[in-house]
Write a protein that holds these residues in place. Structure first.
Motif, PDB file in Angstrom:
ATOM      1  N   LEU A   2       0.857  -1.231  -0.045  1.00  0.00           N
ATOM      2  CA  LEU A   2      -0.077   0.062   0.026  1.00  0.00           C
ATOM      3  C   LEU A   2       0.880   1.203   0.079  1.00  0.00           C
ATOM      4  O   LEU A   2       1.967   1.451   0.933  1.00  0.00           O
ATOM      5  CB  LEU A   2      -1.014  -0.067   1.086  1.00  0.00           C
ATOM      6  N   PHE A  21       5.083  -2.418 -10.293  1.00  0.00           N
ATOM      7  CA  PHE A  21       4.393  -3.431  -9.587  1.00  0.00           C
ATOM      8  C   PHE A  21       4.819  -4.796  -9.974  1.00  0.00           C
ATOM      9  O   PHE A  21       5.343  -5.243 -11.124  1.00  0.00           O
ATOM     10  CB  PHE A  21       2.927  -3.320  -9.857  1.00  0.00           C
ATOM     11  N   ALA A  26      -2.717  -4.669 -10.091  1.00  0.00           N
ATOM     12  CA  ALA A  26      -2.258  -3.347  -9.276  1.00  0.00           C
ATOM     13  C   ALA A  26      -3.646  -2.417  -9.582  1.00  0.00           C
ATOM     14  O   ALA A  26      -4.241  -2.359 -10.482  1.00  0.00           O
ATOM     15  CB  ALA A  26      -1.086  -2.516  -9.978  1.00  0.00           C
ATOM     16  N   VAL A 127      -3.602   6.188  -3.798  1.00  0.00           N
ATOM     17  CA  VAL A 127      -3.370   5.192  -2.902  1.00  0.00           C
ATOM     18  C   VAL A 127      -3.097   4.052  -3.832  1.00  0.00           C
ATOM     19  O   VAL A 127      -3.898   3.671  -4.819  1.00  0.00           O
ATOM     20  CB  VAL A 127      -4.404   4.641  -2.019  1.00  0.00           C
ATOM     21  N   ALA A 128      -1.884   3.167  -3.790  1.00  0.00           N
ATOM     22  CA  ALA A 128      -1.753   2.216  -4.706  1.00  0.00           C
ATOM     23  C   ALA A 128      -1.583   0.935  -4.024  1.00  0.00           C
ATOM     24  O   ALA A 128      -1.159   0.845  -2.912  1.00  0.00           O
ATOM     25  CB  ALA A 128      -0.360   2.647  -5.488  1.00  0.00           C
ATOM     26  N   PHE A 129      -2.117  -0.175  -4.557  1.00  0.00           N
ATOM     27  CA  PHE A 129      -2.264  -1.653  -4.019  1.00  0.00           C
ATOM     28  C   PHE A 129      -1.396  -2.333  -5.206  1.00  0.00           C
ATOM     29  O   PHE A 129      -1.856  -2.309  -6.520  1.00  0.00           O
ATOM     30  CB  PHE A 129      -3.507  -2.119  -4.021  1.00  0.00           C
ATOM     31  N   ASP A 130      -0.440  -3.058  -4.616  1.00  0.00           N
ATOM     32  CA  ASP A 130       0.154  -4.194  -5.663  1.00  0.00           C
ATOM     33  C   ASP A 130      -0.303  -5.512  -5.136  1.00  0.00           C
ATOM     34  O   ASP A 130       0.065  -5.774  -3.856  1.00  0.00           O
ATOM     35  CB  ASP A 130       1.650  -4.050  -5.367  1.00  0.00           C
ATOM     36  N   LEU A 131      -1.216  -6.205  -5.660  1.00  0.00           N
ATOM     37  CA  LEU A 131      -2.046  -7.164  -5.195  1.00  0.00           C
ATOM     38  C   LEU A 131      -1.568  -8.702  -5.940  1.00  0.00           C
ATOM     39  O   LEU A 131      -1.341  -8.836  -6.926  1.00  0.00           O
ATOM     40  CB  LEU A 131      -3.281  -7.170  -5.736  1.00  0.00           C
TER      41      LEU A 131
END
Length: 159
Positions: A2, A21, A26, A127-131
């Motif tokens: 996050l 990512f 992402a 807000v970044a999410f690497d999933l």
């Protein structure tokens, strides 16, 4: 992972950190001032055009799996929320918008980056999410038995 992005004032003065990512998907939430949403959309449209026409294969590959959504429902007061979805992201590729603009649209990069910064306003804006994949609710496909070949017709005896 996050990542909360820094306020735009710092963003405009510093070289932006790379946004790379490594997961399966992402997502990046972008909080844009409602009265600057048209500017944000214009900048993102130029990014899309630049990626499509890029001589760099990595940039064209990024565009292939990059989707952008705009919320229809509630958002923070005075904001519009846009979601970048990279499904999957291109591993190792930098998704930082100012970097893409500088590489692909050098004559326009400074002005487009300024419009982007203005569209975000003064508060943290991304807000970044690497999933990594966890689970799917989809049912696995049922195995179907192979089709049998139709029976061969017997030839009638010739008379």
């Amino acid at each position: 992972m996050l990542v909360l992005a820094s306020p735009p004032a710092a963003f405009a003065q510093e070289q932006p950190a790379k946004r790379v990512f490594g997961g399966d998907t992402a997502l990046v939430l972008n909080y844009v001032l409602a009265d600057k949403a048209a500017d944000f959309e214009a900048v993102i449209t130029r990014v899309k055009e630049a990626l499509a026409k890029s001589e760099r294969p990595v940039r064209r590959q990024q565009a292939a799996n990059w989707r952008i959504f705009k919320t229809n429902g509630p958002a923070p007061p005075g904001k519009v929320v846009y979601l970048f979805a990279m499904m999957p992201p291109l591993r190792g590729a930098d998704y930082t918008i100012p970097t893409i603009l500088a590489e692909e649209l050098p004559a326009e990069a400074k002005e487009l980056s300024r419009r982007l910064v203005d569209a975000y306003g003064d508060s943290p804006h991304q807000v970044a999410f690497d999933l990594s994949f966890f689970m799917s609710f989809a049912q696995p496909p049922k195995a179907t038995p192979p089709k049998k070949a139709p029976p061969k017709k017997k030839k009638a005896p010739e008379s």
